[in-house]
Motif scaffolding. Structure first.
Motif, PDB file in Angstrom:
ATOM      1  N   SER A  19       1.983   1.300   9.707  1.00 31.72           N
ATOM      2  CA  SER A  19       1.391   2.542   9.203  1.00 31.72           C
ATOM      3  C   SER A  19       0.040   2.281   8.541  1.00 31.72           C
ATOM      4  O   SER A  19      -0.930   3.006   8.764  1.00 31.72           O
ATOM      5  CB  SER A  19       2.336   3.212   8.206  1.00 31.72           C
ATOM      6  N   CYS A  20      -0.006   1.233   7.699  1.00 32.57           N
ATOM      7  CA  CYS A  20      -1.239   0.938   6.961  1.00 32.57           C
ATOM      8  C   CYS A  20      -2.162  -0.011   7.707  1.00 32.57           C
ATOM      9  O   CYS A  20      -3.298  -0.238   7.283  1.00 32.57           O
ATOM     10  CB  CYS A  20      -0.878   0.333   5.600  1.00 32.57           C
ATOM     11  N   LYS A  21      -1.641  -0.592   8.813  1.00 34.45           N
ATOM     12  CA  LYS A  21      -2.426  -1.527   9.625  1.00 34.45           C
ATOM     13  C   LYS A  21      -2.897  -2.728   8.797  1.00 34.45           C
ATOM     14  O   LYS A  21      -4.065  -3.126   8.832  1.00 34.45           O
ATOM     15  CB  LYS A  21      -3.644  -0.819  10.247  1.00 34.45           C
ATOM     16  N   ARG A  39      -2.794   6.575  -5.313  1.00 32.19           N
ATOM     17  CA  ARG A  39      -3.210   5.772  -4.166  1.00 32.19           C
ATOM     18  C   ARG A  39      -3.948   6.615  -3.126  1.00 32.19           C
ATOM     19  O   ARG A  39      -3.550   7.747  -2.844  1.00 32.19           O
ATOM     20  CB  ARG A  39      -2.002   5.117  -3.492  1.00 32.19           C
ATOM     21  N   ALA A  40      -4.989   6.036  -2.564  1.00 31.72           N
ATOM     22  CA  ALA A  40      -5.623   6.562  -1.359  1.00 31.72           C
ATOM     23  C   ALA A  40      -5.100   5.705  -0.215  1.00 31.72           C
ATOM     24  O   ALA A  40      -5.567   4.582  -0.001  1.00 31.72           O
ATOM     25  CB  ALA A  40      -7.143   6.475  -1.461  1.00 31.72           C
ATOM     26  N   LEU A  41      -4.082   6.208   0.487  1.00 29.81           N
ATOM     27  CA  LEU A  41      -3.358   5.369   1.435  1.00 29.81           C
ATOM     28  C   LEU A  41      -4.231   4.932   2.606  1.00 29.81           C
ATOM     29  O   LEU A  41      -4.127   3.788   3.069  1.00 29.81           O
ATOM     30  CB  LEU A  41      -2.118   6.102   1.938  1.00 29.81           C
ATOM     31  N   ASN A  72       0.816  -1.210   0.000  1.00 31.65           N
ATOM     32  CA  ASN A  72       0.000   0.000   0.000  1.00 31.65           C
ATOM     33  C   ASN A  72       0.853   1.265   0.000  1.00 31.65           C
ATOM     34  O   ASN A  72       0.712   2.120  -0.876  1.00 31.65           O
ATOM     35  CB  ASN A  72      -0.940  -0.004   1.214  1.00 31.65           C
ATOM     36  N   CYS A  73       1.773   1.394   0.969  1.00 33.71           N
ATOM     37  CA  CYS A  73       2.549   2.638   1.083  1.00 33.71           C
ATOM     38  C   CYS A  73       3.949   2.517   0.491  1.00 33.71           C
ATOM     39  O   CYS A  73       4.686   3.508   0.454  1.00 33.71           O
ATOM     40  CB  CYS A  73       2.636   3.086   2.540  1.00 33.71           C
ATOM     41  N   SER A  74       4.349   1.328   0.059  1.00 34.39           N
ATOM     42  CA  SER A  74       5.644   1.078  -0.592  1.00 34.39           C
ATOM     43  C   SER A  74       6.845   1.238   0.331  1.00 34.39           C
ATOM     44  O   SER A  74       7.975   1.257  -0.135  1.00 34.39           O
ATOM     45  CB  SER A  74       5.818   1.982  -1.824  1.00 34.39           C
ATOM     46  N   ALA A 132      11.848  13.561   0.540  1.00 32.75           N
ATOM     47  CA  ALA A 132      12.993  12.756   0.124  1.00 32.75           C
ATOM     48  C   ALA A 132      12.844  11.299   0.531  1.00 32.75           C
ATOM     49  O   ALA A 132      13.508  10.430  -0.037  1.00 32.75           O
ATOM     50  CB  ALA A 132      14.277  13.332   0.718  1.00 32.75           C
ATOM     51  N   HIS A 133      11.988  11.000   1.513  1.00 34.14           N
ATOM     52  CA  HIS A 133      11.784   9.610   1.929  1.00 34.14           C
ATOM     53  C   HIS A 133      10.990   8.817   0.888  1.00 34.14           C
ATOM     54  O   HIS A 133      11.021   7.586   0.907  1.00 34.14           O
ATOM     55  CB  HIS A 133      11.053   9.554   3.274  1.00 34.14           C
ATOM     56  N   THR A 134      10.264   9.508   0.027  1.00 37.95           N
ATOM     57  CA  THR A 134       9.466   8.837  -1.012  1.00 37.95           C
ATOM     58  C   THR A 134       9.782   9.471  -2.367  1.00 37.95           C
ATOM     59  O   THR A 134       8.944  10.166  -2.949  1.00 37.95           O
ATOM     60  CB  THR A 134       7.960   8.937  -0.711  1.00 37.95           C
ATOM     61  N   PRO A 135      10.993   9.260  -2.885  1.00 36.48           N
ATOM     62  CA  PRO A 135      11.393   9.925  -4.136  1.00 36.48           C
ATOM     63  C   PRO A 135      10.590   9.487  -5.348  1.00 36.48           C
ATOM     64  O   PRO A 135      10.634  10.136  -6.385  1.00 36.48           O
ATOM     65  CB  PRO A 135      12.868   9.516  -4.278  1.00 36.48           C
ATOM     66  N   PHE A 136       9.830   8.384  -5.210  1.00 33.47           N
ATOM     67  CA  PHE A 136       9.014   7.892  -6.313  1.00 33.47           C
ATOM     68  C   PHE A 136       7.689   8.631  -6.415  1.00 33.47           C
ATOM     69  O   PHE A 136       6.923   8.414  -7.361  1.00 33.47           O
ATOM     70  CB  PHE A 136       8.746   6.397  -6.135  1.00 33.47           C
TER      71      PHE A 136
END
Length: 603
Positions: free
Chosen positions: A268-270, A336-338, A246-248, A305-309
């Motif tokens: 985080s996503c449970k 995505r709707a996280l 979900n959050c990669s 910077a933690h999610t450069p994608f």
């Protein structure tokens, strides 16, 4: 805000670079915070809240701070915002926005805004002068340093002494000396040496070899090979990372395949999810601490910077719809709707729309026309939603575990890298090639065991070389048969065709011993990776089918299933190479349904 004193700051400046050149540096708030001397922060180990906010704390010496950090919002190249709500210390709330506006083709207007909500007049006065004004100067100065670096006036945008630890020169020299002994791509080896000596601390963790290869303009597999040899040389360590679907984010990281578990959990996503070697398990590399005592610390929890994608991240608030215009390139995205764990794929098309209505209840695919595209989001209902736009190409730059496990260099260097006994990990798609020698029993009777064994050994060397050439790996030998695995059907088929086309070269080497004829079969599909007697092996119907398909070979031909032709590059080989195709259907032994097979024979 109740019982607080607000201090608002704003700064505007012009920088002689376009936003695209400034964004990668200014948005790296993690590195920026470290460079200006802020302490590392600690994250709540229980994960984030349902709105993806995080509990964060930091020790400032005289006192500690604790706060809730809301997810950053950003649109790449345009702006980012942050909000922190404090439960202790002199602040109640802090908000900031950094915005880049293009001015002509080569310049930008940099706008920095901040708002401190302090617990009293004294704290407001101190925060404005000691923190607020300094941060404005530091950010403005950072933009100037980027400009100076672009002109060649500076080599380092960030002060190196604050963002890079020194190397151990003896350990580095020993490791590089060992690396030089291997037949590796010289350019990749030199780049790796420079990275170890001069890279920022945060650049030396979670290194993705294919990403490095693309950045350096070098062949991906050659760079992967250098990284693998660098582990053997004591320069880097392996890190197998299992990413949340979900959050990669990587939620399980182990230094050996033996540490992998079949399931994982994202706090985080449970959600609980399964590991899959070709979907969410990838190999990354961390610097060996004996070479550089670099530390991976977090200095800004929500930094882009933690999610450069991610090209954008947006907070959607309950009770209101929202429309945002984005500049979308001619590439595919996942929107995505996280919080809701939904996703919509966005695909470029010349006939696509310039305005898309997002409906999270109908996950699927929407076509857009590259350029300015308006996204209309529905109101999220009773709770905030975090929408993230991710480039799908980022996943293509992963050294997926399924690929690495079939890579001959990995299997040679790390033969003991196997799953723990009893652990089974899914592989969504694996291409498998089986080979056998035609009439091998008669060969042993005709020339004797010792001579026949020498023929088999030479034939193994011949096959192993072609398997490696096409990015595959030898899983095992069974008598005089070989099982090899490849990431794609095209690679397996290309290897099989080369084996048959080049077998004359092997037979010339075998003279005056009798020539050999190869029986080859190729199939692809899902399977299970297992530990079989201390070696990485594969199990399942796909493997059984591949073995049965090889049994249908007459010798000198290649038999494959129609599943292999699902790879467009594999089907392209049939038209580009001089082979006759004969289609037939057969009930394979031990399998319930008939299979459509293709026999490829030389014209």
């Amino acid at each position: 805000m109740e019982d607080s004193v607000a201090v608002r700051l704003r700064d505007e400046s012009k920088v002689g670079l376009p936003p695209s050149r400034l964004w990668p540096v200014l948005s790296n708030t993690n590195r920026f915070n470290k460079s200006i001397g802020w302490p590392a922060v600690q994250l709540d180990p229980h994960g984030s809240a349902s709105d993806f906010s995080m509990r964060v704390s930091a020790d400032l010496g005289l006192f500690s701070l604790e706060w809730q950090e809301l997810p950053f919002e950003w649109i790449e190249g345009r702006y980012f915002t942050l909000t922190r709500i404090f439960s202790s210390g002199p602040l109640q709330r802090f908000e900031a926005r950094v915005e880049l506006e293009p001015e002509g083709a080569d310049s930008s207007k940099l706008v920095i805004e901040g708002a401190f909500h302090a617990r009293g007049e004294l704290w407001a006065w101190l925060l404005e002068r000691l923190v607020g004004r300094k941060t404005l100067r530091d950010l403005r100065g950072l933009a100037r340093r980027v400009e100076q670096a672009a002109k060649g006036e500076l080599t380092d945008v960030f002060p190196m002494r604050r963002v890079a630890t020194p190397t151990n020169p003896d350990a580095l020299a020993r490791g590089l000396s060992r690396l030089a002994e291997a037949p590796l791509h010289g350019g990749a080896r030199e780049r790796l040496a420079l990275l170890l000596a001069d890279g920022f601390d945060d650049e030396l963790f979670g290194l993705r070899p294919f990403e490095s290869a693309d950045r350096w303009g070098l062949p991906r597999l050659e760079v992967l090979k250098v990284f693998l040899h660098a582990v053997k040389a004591g320069l880097f360590d392996l890190s197998w990372e299992v990413l949340c679907p979900n959050c990669s984010a990587p939620k399980q990281a182990v230094s050996s395949l033996g540490g992998l578990k079949s399931g994982s959990h994202c706090g985080s996503c449970k959600i609980d999810y399964s590991a899959n070697l070709d979907e969410n398990v990838e190999l990354r590399f961390n610097v060996n601490p004996s070479v550089r005592a670099a530390k991976l610390a977090v200095f800004c929890a929500g930094s882009p910077a933690h999610t450069p994608f991610a090209a954008a991240q947006l907070r959607l608030e309950p009770g209101r719809e929202r429309s945002v215009e984005l500049a979308l390139a001619s590439e595919s995205y996942a929107l995505r709707a996280l919080s809701s764990k939904c996703a919509v794929r966005l695909r470029p098309s010349a006939d696509g729309a310039t305005r898309l209505k997002i409906d999270w209840r109908r996950p699927g695919e929407l076509l857009f026309k590259p350029g300015a595209v308006q996204l209309d989001f529905p109101e999220p209902g009773g709770a905030p939603e975090l929408a993230r736009l991710e480039r799908e190409a980022w996943k293509d730059r992963a050294a997926k575990a399924s690929l690495v496990a079939t890579f001959h260099e990995f299997r040679d260097l790390f033969s003991t890298e196997v799953l723990s006994p009893g652990v089974e990990i899914s592989v969504r798609n694996l291409a498998v090639l089986f080979s056998d020698l035609k009439d091998s029993t008669a060969l042993y009777e005709k020339i004797g065991d010792a001579t026949a064994y020498a023929v088999v050994r030479d034939h193994f060397d011949f096959l192993f070389d072609i398997i490696a050439r096409h990015g595959g790996g030898v899983v095992k030998t069974i008598g005089d048969a070989v099982m090899a695995a490849f990431p794609t059907g095209a690679q397996a088929l290309a290897a099989a065709l080369d084996m048959q086309e080049e077998v004359g070269r092997l037979n010339d080497k075998l003279k005056p011993r009798p020539p050999v004829r190869l029986k080859l079969g190729v199939h692809q599909g899902p399977c299970i990776a297992i530990n079989a007697g201390g070696a990485l092996d594969y199990f399942g119907t796909t493997i059984n089918v591949a073995a049965r398909v090889q049994n249908e070979s007459h010798g000198g031909d290649v038999v494959l299933t129609e599943a292999v032709l699902g790879d467009s590059k594999a089907s392209g080989l049939l038209t580009s190479r001089p082979w006759r195709t004969d289609e037939f259907q057969l009930q394979l032994k031990g399998l319930s349904r008939p299979f459509r097979l293709l026999r490829l024979s030389p014209r």
